[in-house]
Scaffold this motif. Structure first.
Motif, PDB file in Angstrom:
ATOM      1  N   LEU A  96      81.365 -20.870  64.971  1.00  0.00           N
ATOM      2  CA  LEU A  96      80.195 -21.506  65.749  1.00  0.00           C
ATOM      3  C   LEU A  96      80.469 -22.961  66.184  1.00  0.00           C
ATOM      4  O   LEU A  96      79.712 -23.502  66.740  1.00  0.00           O
ATOM      5  N   ASP A  97      81.823 -23.347  65.777  1.00  0.00           N
ATOM      6  CA  ASP A  97      82.257 -24.770  66.120  1.00  0.00           C
ATOM      7  C   ASP A  97      81.304 -25.795  65.725  1.00  0.00           C
ATOM      8  O   ASP A  97      80.879 -26.511  66.234  1.00  0.00           O
ATOM      9  N   LYS A  98      80.861 -25.488  64.200  1.00  0.00           N
ATOM     10  CA  LYS A  98      80.115 -26.461  63.598  1.00  0.00           C
ATOM     11  C   LYS A  98      80.897 -27.056  62.483  1.00  0.00           C
ATOM     12  O   LYS A  98      81.854 -26.458  61.789  1.00  0.00           O
ATOM     13  N   ASN A  99      80.302 -28.118  61.833  1.00  0.00           N
ATOM     14  CA  ASN A  99      80.883 -28.850  60.607  1.00  0.00           C
ATOM     15  C   ASN A  99      80.629 -27.543  59.466  1.00  0.00           C
ATOM     16  O   ASN A  99      79.366 -27.173  59.331  1.00  0.00           O
ATOM     17  N   GLN A 100      81.427 -27.424  58.319  1.00  0.00           N
ATOM     18  CA  GLN A 100      81.295 -26.971  57.454  1.00  0.00           C
ATOM     19  C   GLN A 100      80.319 -27.515  56.576  1.00  0.00           C
ATOM     20  O   GLN A 100      79.376 -26.656  55.901  1.00  0.00           O
ATOM     21  N   GLN A 101      80.027 -28.663  56.301  1.00  0.00           N
ATOM     22  CA  GLN A 101      78.671 -29.395  55.755  1.00  0.00           C
ATOM     23  C   GLN A 101      77.557 -28.840  56.309  1.00  0.00           C
ATOM     24  O   GLN A 101      76.529 -28.755  55.316  1.00  0.00           O
ATOM     25  N   THR A 102      77.309 -28.756  57.703  1.00  0.00           N
ATOM     26  CA  THR A 102      76.219 -28.265  58.276  1.00  0.00           C
ATOM     27  C   THR A 102      75.901 -26.833  57.677  1.00  0.00           C
ATOM     28  O   THR A 102      74.855 -26.433  57.279  1.00  0.00           O
ATOM     29  N   SER A 136      68.461 -27.692  54.954  1.00  0.00           N
ATOM     30  CA  SER A 136      68.110 -27.802  56.307  1.00  0.00           C
ATOM     31  C   SER A 136      68.158 -26.673  56.912  1.00  0.00           C
ATOM     32  O   SER A 136      69.251 -25.448  56.514  1.00  0.00           O
ATOM     33  N   GLN A 137      67.649 -26.572  58.096  1.00  0.00           N
ATOM     34  CA  GLN A 137      67.583 -25.179  58.891  1.00  0.00           C
ATOM     35  C   GLN A 137      68.176 -25.252  60.189  1.00  0.00           C
ATOM     36  O   GLN A 137      68.082 -26.363  61.006  1.00  0.00           O
ATOM     37  N   PRO A 138      68.943 -24.306  60.616  1.00  0.00           N
ATOM     38  CA  PRO A 138      69.469 -24.177  62.346  1.00  0.00           C
ATOM     39  C   PRO A 138      68.509 -24.068  62.988  1.00  0.00           C
ATOM     40  O   PRO A 138      67.120 -23.631  62.819  1.00  0.00           O
ATOM     41  N   SER A 139      68.649 -24.405  64.189  1.00  0.00           N
ATOM     42  CA  SER A 139      67.568 -24.563  65.377  1.00  0.00           C
ATOM     43  C   SER A 139      67.715 -22.856  65.571  1.00  0.00           C
ATOM     44  O   SER A 139      68.323 -22.050  65.405  1.00  0.00           O
ATOM     45  N   VAL A 140      66.418 -22.540  66.318  1.00  0.00           N
ATOM     46  CA  VAL A 140      66.198 -21.073  66.713  1.00  0.00           C
ATOM     47  C   VAL A 140      67.439 -20.668  67.730  1.00  0.00           C
ATOM     48  O   VAL A 140      67.984 -19.495  67.258  1.00  0.00           O
ATOM     49  N   GLU A 141      67.921 -21.407  68.295  1.00  0.00           N
ATOM     50  CA  GLU A 141      69.137 -20.943  69.262  1.00  0.00           C
ATOM     51  C   GLU A 141      70.360 -20.644  68.458  1.00  0.00           C
ATOM     52  O   GLU A 141      70.999 -19.643  68.517  1.00  0.00           O
ATOM     53  N   THR A 142      70.579 -21.606  67.491  1.00  0.00           N
ATOM     54  CA  THR A 142      71.642 -21.396  66.665  1.00  0.00           C
ATOM     55  C   THR A 142      71.502 -20.097  65.474  1.00  0.00           C
ATOM     56  O   THR A 142      72.244 -19.509  65.303  1.00  0.00           O
ATOM     57  N   LEU A 143      70.340 -19.952  65.248  1.00  0.00           N
ATOM     58  CA  LEU A 143      69.822 -18.731  64.445  1.00  0.00           C
ATOM     59  C   LEU A 143      70.352 -17.570  65.128  1.00  0.00           C
ATOM     60  O   LEU A 143      71.021 -16.552  64.289  1.00  0.00           O
ATOM     61  N   PHE A 144      70.330 -17.388  66.167  1.00  0.00           N
ATOM     62  CA  PHE A 144      70.546 -16.179  67.250  1.00  0.00           C
ATOM     63  C   PHE A 144      72.021 -16.197  67.218  1.00  0.00           C
ATOM     64  O   PHE A 144      72.739 -15.270  67.279  1.00  0.00           O
ATOM     65  N   GLN A 145      72.748 -17.353  67.347  1.00  0.00           N
ATOM     66  CA  GLN A 145      74.292 -17.308  67.585  1.00  0.00           C
ATOM     67  C   GLN A 145      74.969 -16.801  66.166  1.00  0.00           C
ATOM     68  O   GLN A 145      75.680 -16.098  66.064  1.00  0.00           O
ATOM     69  N   LEU A 196      77.429 -12.690  62.790  1.00  0.00           N
ATOM     70  CA  LEU A 196      77.254 -12.002  61.709  1.00  0.00           C
ATOM     71  C   LEU A 196      76.913 -10.418  62.006  1.00  0.00           C
ATOM     72  O   LEU A 196      77.152  -9.381  60.830  1.00  0.00           O
ATOM     73  N   GLY A 197      76.621 -10.069  63.251  1.00  0.00           N
ATOM     74  CA  GLY A 197      76.368  -8.691  63.521  1.00  0.00           C
ATOM     75  C   GLY A 197      74.885  -8.160  62.952  1.00  0.00           C
ATOM     76  O   GLY A 197      74.896  -6.959  62.585  1.00  0.00           O
ATOM     77  N   VAL A 198      74.016  -9.203  63.001  1.00  0.00           N
ATOM     78  CA  VAL A 198      72.763  -8.788  62.304  1.00  0.00           C
ATOM     79  C   VAL A 198      71.580  -9.120  63.414  1.00  0.00           C
ATOM     80  O   VAL A 198      72.119  -9.955  64.038  1.00  0.00           O
ATOM     81  N   LYS A 199      70.379  -8.912  63.189  1.00  0.00           N
ATOM     82  CA  LYS A 199      69.225  -9.337  63.813  1.00  0.00           C
ATOM     83  C   LYS A 199      68.951 -10.642  63.302  1.00  0.00           C
ATOM     84  O   LYS A 199      69.012 -10.812  62.205  1.00  0.00           O
ATOM     85  N   ALA A 200      68.340 -11.740  64.388  1.00  0.00           N
ATOM     86  CA  ALA A 200      67.859 -12.645  63.865  1.00  0.00           C
ATOM     87  C   ALA A 200      66.934 -12.986  62.554  1.00  0.00           C
ATOM     88  O   ALA A 200      66.890 -13.611  61.638  1.00  0.00           O
TER      89      ALA A 200
END
Length: 66
Positions: free
Chosen positions: A27-33, A42-51, A56-60
């Protein structure tokens, strides 16, 4: 007050045999995130949740608790 577990990212990572570090790289994100998402601090944004779901090959919706 107990912390609410909104997402299941950690559970799905285990089911898929993937680590936080691997997800962070994909995801090109920090491991701490990623770690904060997995502990529901904390929670990912909706866009990031879909990414995340795509990686992971699952549905959001599979990443969220009821």
């Amino acid at each position: 007050m107990a912390k609410k577990n909104y997402n299941r990212i950690k559970v799905v990572l285990v089911e898929k045999g993937m680590t936080n570090i691997e997800l962070a790289k994909k995801l090109d994100k920090n491991q701490q995130t990623i770690s904060r998402w997995c502990t529901n601090d904390s929670q990912p944004s909706v866009e990031t949740l879909f990414q995340i779901a795509q990686v992971l090959g699952v549905k959001a919706k599979d990443l969220l608790n009821d």
